[in-house]
Design an enzyme around this catalytic site. Structure first.
Site, PDB file in Angstrom:
ATOM      1  N   SER A 115      22.114   5.627 -29.704  1.00  0.00           N
ATOM      2  CA  SER A 115      23.439   5.792 -30.304  1.00  0.00           C
ATOM      3  C   SER A 115      23.778   4.715 -31.312  1.00  0.00           C
ATOM      4  CB  SER A 115      24.504   5.791 -29.212  1.00  0.00           C
ATOM      5  OG  SER A 115      24.520   4.499 -28.602  1.00  0.00           O
ATOM      6  N   GLY A 116      23.062   3.607 -31.263  1.00  0.00           N
ATOM      7  CA  GLY A 116      23.409   2.480 -32.130  1.00  0.00           C
ATOM      8  C   GLY A 116      24.256   1.455 -31.416  1.00  0.00           C
ATOM      9  N   GLY A 117      24.865   1.848 -30.317  1.00  0.00           N
ATOM     10  CA  GLY A 117      25.782   0.958 -29.619  1.00  0.00           C
ATOM     11  C   GLY A 117      25.112  -0.255 -29.009  1.00  0.00           C
ATOM     12  N   PHE A 118      23.968  -0.040 -28.408  1.00  0.00           N
ATOM     13  CA  PHE A 118      23.306  -1.148 -27.717  1.00  0.00           C
ATOM     14  C   PHE A 118      22.925  -2.270 -28.665  1.00  0.00           C
ATOM     15  CE2 PHE A 118      21.117  -3.388 -24.549  1.00  0.00           C
ATOM     16  CZ  PHE A 118      19.909  -3.812 -25.061  1.00  0.00           C
ATOM     17  N   ASP A 168      27.748   4.993 -25.536  1.00  0.00           N
ATOM     18  CA  ASP A 168      28.285   4.648 -24.218  1.00  0.00           C
ATOM     19  C   ASP A 168      28.911   3.262 -24.262  1.00  0.00           C
ATOM     20  OD1 ASP A 168      25.277   3.438 -22.508  1.00  0.00           O
ATOM     21  OD2 ASP A 168      25.775   3.479 -24.640  1.00  0.00           O
ATOM     22  N   GLY A 239      22.648   1.078 -18.481  1.00  0.00           N
ATOM     23  CA  GLY A 239      23.146  -0.149 -17.892  1.00  0.00           C
ATOM     24  C   GLY A 239      22.084  -1.012 -17.255  1.00  0.00           C
ATOM     25  N   CYS A 327     -11.259   1.732 -21.215  1.00  0.00           N
ATOM     26  CA  CYS A 327     -10.391   2.314 -22.237  1.00  0.00           C
ATOM     27  C   CYS A 327     -11.227   2.870 -23.372  1.00  0.00           C
ATOM     28  CB  CYS A 327      -9.426   1.247 -22.770  1.00  0.00           C
ATOM     29  SG  CYS A 327      -8.300   1.849 -24.044  1.00  0.00           S
ATOM     30  N   CYS A 329     -10.013   3.815 -26.362  1.00  0.00           N
ATOM     31  CA  CYS A 329      -9.318   3.771 -27.650  1.00  0.00           C
ATOM     32  C   CYS A 329     -10.196   3.104 -28.694  1.00  0.00           C
ATOM     33  CB  CYS A 329      -7.973   3.047 -27.527  1.00  0.00           C
ATOM     34  SG  CYS A 329      -8.040   1.244 -27.675  1.00  0.00           S
TER      35      CYS A 329
END
Lengths: 436, 384
Positions: A115-118, A168, A239, A327, A329
């Protein structure tokens, strides 16, 4: 994709027994369950993802040095874009003019925007939260600005991701004022309603609410109740941004995973440590994101099952093995720890790309193994083997022992400590399941 | 790297990087050549005596008669021919340049003479070590009877800085030695560009025509063309590297037909140091430009991304910007050499060079208004 054993298993179980949901832009189908854990497919507008799933963070429209082609090679299904950063540069109007974020960065699979809020609360000094929204000082010219739920959704609509997060009311975990958490819980629900109303593209973009409530059982319960009533396509557990103890952390995940609708995806935001992902998946969560694997790579730290490998350490100067012999990769197939040690110690930024590549491969490999273990009904054995590798002396932390006990996985013979929690008394709403 | 095939044919490394950390011992303990250590087993490797993309600082500490003073990541250190050849033996490159005493383009005559003398002496020492190395590799081959025998080819360094006389002397002696090729050193070290053709000619007239010649450190396409015309065969890729570092995408037309196509495209913004040979992706004019870097370019960056995205990546200081730009610029640079080869094969090199030079000069004749606006001011700090 599914092993024969699984396919057989699913045919004998009536598919009505396996949770699922269908929303305009998201179809979730659980394929197999074991204990509280589940593995599912999540059909999004741009891609059908498999869960449990880790989402690398492409903050500014790129996952630190990796090309879109490499991200697909690495089996990434969904990546994250940060609304705060992209909202600044290049800005939502430009991204919209380019045909949306997918088109702008040429990423054909799933995308999620926060949202950008954090970021605002964590990055900006003078961020302040009111009923209207988050007020802050513009990083560009210092002028007073306001991010409202409506604006956040407006920007996210322009970016065009498959999943958008509500704005939020984020309370730092270190806050001890219960009243503040209560205020945030209710405000988050009010902001959710404003976000839903502002969503111009509900049939193409999903909007996930974020469960609040701090570390109070009844507040969390209340938050879940309110958000579930809005019948969203999926839910996030918020949170847990850091600052809380692991003990507090797992309890919230356990309560919320158990309390959220089983047929819809559950997203724990900001989780990136392999151990945390395993525990949360065992508790019934489905989606995770974090900058950790890609950020730690830039410090020369590679992820392996036993923990971390700090390639800058002089011990690796002559070590001719790959980071991880198991692995497959590109980095592990072509380069030695010795070579990587020498290039990462010189601060050559492109050297970190090799470690980033491995770390993303590792995370995708880990979630693939978790999904496979659930499909093949051997998650407890997988978990025990993994923890034995990570804690060969048996010193598995108490919180892990407790969390996995609630998840229905016994660490007898693997961990020295025994479960010592009273979770089921604290959270009466969650049914006990036996630990196997 | 594979994305640069088929144009890319060989990778250049700096032998000095392997003097200390990783040391020759470390490479030897790895048990395979540098190709495998660097993760490029299918690429031939050319080991230079210095890094052409970096300007070396000639500090108070300098070389002496027995060793070069080299600035490594770990600090400055003396490198003797023996130490240098230990690294070469461990690396097993396909080609390498012998240890040389490099001096700046404006070095005094006495210093220049000294550098020629030292380099000859070190060449002979390197040759001795080279023979010993070949013996050892033969031994290894017999013992293991495994993969094809590595056969590093030694290139003699031809010095002489700004003195035609010294260039001749250095070349003559080098030509007498049993070497596989010649590296004309000391170009791109501050000498005036106009003096370069004569200096090169002075050396080249004494070098055999049937052995390859390499020059590293030249800056622009025009300089490369001049050197090609004189008989140089191998060049480095420092030009595209510098372009990338400054956010430029190379776009100079490689053929006359391309030029016509480009003239139809938008004119680049001269105020920001761009011209029709390169785009400055930092410029705001590319903010919403959905086109690829260069229309019709077949490189990975142009096939998958837009100018707008590159512009955004630069402004957000993202690593991916240099990954993509370097891919494009190297691809373009290698395409240039493809065009040069075609021109030579068609017997049209002089015409090609004339066309190329005239095109660049044509840019200087800008309409009045643009001259006032400061066109031609766009000189980047590194000559591009």
């Amino acid at each position: 994709m599914l092993s024969k054993a699984c396919r057989r298993g699913i045919v004998t179980m009536a598919s009505a027994e396996l949770p699922s949901s269908s929303s305009p832009a998201l179809q979730f189908q659980v394929l197999a369950q074991q204990g509280r854990a589940r593995t599912a497919t999540m059909k999004l507008p741009h891609y059908t993802a498999e869960t449990p799933m880790f989402m690398p963070v492409g903050t500014q429209g790129t996952v630190k040095g990796l090309t879109s082609e490499q991200m697909q090679e690495l089996d990434c299904h969904v990546i994250l874009g940060n609304t705060y950063h992209l909202g600044n540069r290049p800005g939502p109007e430009l991204v919209a003019a380019m045909g949306g974020l997918h088109s702008f960065i040429n990423w054909p699979r799933g995308m999620l925007t926060d949202s950008g809020g954090f970021q605002m609360v964590s990055l900006l000094h003078l961020a302040d939260i009111t009923e209207e929204g988050v007020t802050f000082q513009s990083p560009v010219d210092g002028s007073r600005m306001l991010l409202t739920p409506e604006e956040s959704i407006g920007i996210q609509n322009d970016l065009g991701a498959d999943i958008m997060m509500q704005l939020d009311d984020v309370v730092p975990a270190t806050n001890t004022d219960l009243a503040r958490f209560e205020e945030a819980t209710h405000r988050t629900t009010r902001w959710l309603d404003r976000c839903i109303a502002a969503n111009k593209r509900p049939h193409e973009q999903n909007l996930f609410p974020i469960v609040q409530g701090g570390f109070d059982v009844s507040l969390r319960q209340l938050s879940m109740q309110q958000l579930i009533a809005r019948n969203a396509p999926g839910y996030a557990i918020g949170g847990l941004a850091g600052g809380e103890t692991k003990d507090m952390f797992w309890r919230v995940v356990a309560q919320c995973a158990a309390g959220l609708p089983p047929g819809k995806p559950r997203y724990v935001m900001g989780i990136g440590y392999p151990l945390d992902i395993l525990v949360c998946s065992a508790l019934g969560a489905d989606m995770y994101d974090s900058v950790y694997p890609t950020r730690t790579a830039r410090f020369g730290v590679a992820l392996v099952d036993t923990g971390v490998m700090k390639l800058k350490n002089a011990a690796f100067a002559k070590d001719m093995r790959p980071i991880d012999e198991s692995c497959s990769c590109m980095t592990c197939r072509q380069y030695t720890r010795s070579y990587l040690h020498h290039v990462v110690t010189r601060g050559i930024s492109s050297a970190s790309i090799l470690v980033t590549y491995h770390n993303v491969a590792y995370m995708q490999g880990l979630t693939r193994r978790i999904r496979q273990a659930i499909k093949e009904q051997r998650l407890p054995d997988f978990t025990r083997a993994f923890l034995t590798g990570m804690f060969p002396a048996g010193n598995v932390p108490q919180w892990v022992v407790d969390a996995l006990d609630v998840a229905g996985i016994s660490l007898e013979g693997v961990a020295k400590l025994k479960p010592a929690h009273s979770f089921y008394e604290e959270v009466q709403a969650v049914q006990r399941i036996p630990a196997v | 790297m594979d994305k640069l095939r088929p144009d890319a044919q060989m990778v250049q490394i700096n032998a000095m990087q392997f003097i200390h950390l990783p040391s020759p011992d470390i490479i030897k303990s790895f048990g395979r050549s540098v190709h495998h250590y660097l993760g490029i087993p299918s690429w031939p490797v050319f080991a230079s005596n210095r890094d052409p993309t970096m300007a070396e600082y000639f500090s108070a500490k300098s070389s002496n008669n027995t060793a070069v003073y080299a600035t490594l990541y770990t600090g400055g250190t003396q490198v003797t021919p023996e130490r240098y050849m230990q690294a070469i033996a461990a690396l097993q490159p396909d080609m390498y340049v012998a240890l040389a005493d490099e001096v700046p383009g404006d070095a005094r005559p006495k210093r220049v003479g000294q550098s020629v003398d030292r380099t000859i002496k070190w060449l002979d020492e390197c040759l001795q070590h080279h023979q010993a190395m070949q013996q050892q590799l033969l031994q290894q081959q017999q013992d293991e009877a495994a993969a094809p025998l590595p056969d590093p080819q030694l290139f003699a360094a031809v010095m002489g800085a700004g003195s035609e006389q010294e260039r001749q002397r250095s070349a003559k002696v080098a030509a007498e030695r049993d070497v596989a090729g010649f590296a004309l050193c000391g170009f791109g070290m501050g000498e005036p560009a106009a003096a370069r053709p004569a200096l090169m000619a002075a050396a080249l007239q004494h070098l055999p025509a049937d052995k390859p010649r390499v020059v590293v450190g030249l800056a622009t396409p025009e300089e490369v063309l001049e050197a090609v015309a004189q008989g140089i065969d191998l060049f480095d890729c420092s030009y595209p590297t510098h372009a990338t570092a400054q956010g430029y995408a190379l776009c100079f037309p490689l053929q006359p037909q391309q030029e016509q196509q480009q003239q139809q495209q938008e004119c680049a913004d001269a105020d920001c140091g761009a011209d029709d040979s390169k785009l400055n992706l930092w410029s705001l004019q590319y903010r919403t430009d959905k086109r690829p870097l260069v229309q019709g370019c077949s490189c990975f960056a142009c096939r998958n991304h837009s100018r707008a995205y590159l512009h955004h990546l630069l402004h957000t200081h993202e690593m991916l910007a240099s990954v993509l730009l370097e891919l494009h610029n190297t691809h373009w640079w290698l395409g240039f050499f493809g065009a040069i080869q075609e021109a030579i094969q068609a017997g049209q090199l002089q015409q090609y060079i004339a066309w190329f030079k005239q095109r660049r000069q044509g840019l200087q004749q800008l309409p009045e208004g643009l001259i006032e606006a400061g066109a031609g001011k766009g000189q980047s700090w590194h000559k591009l």
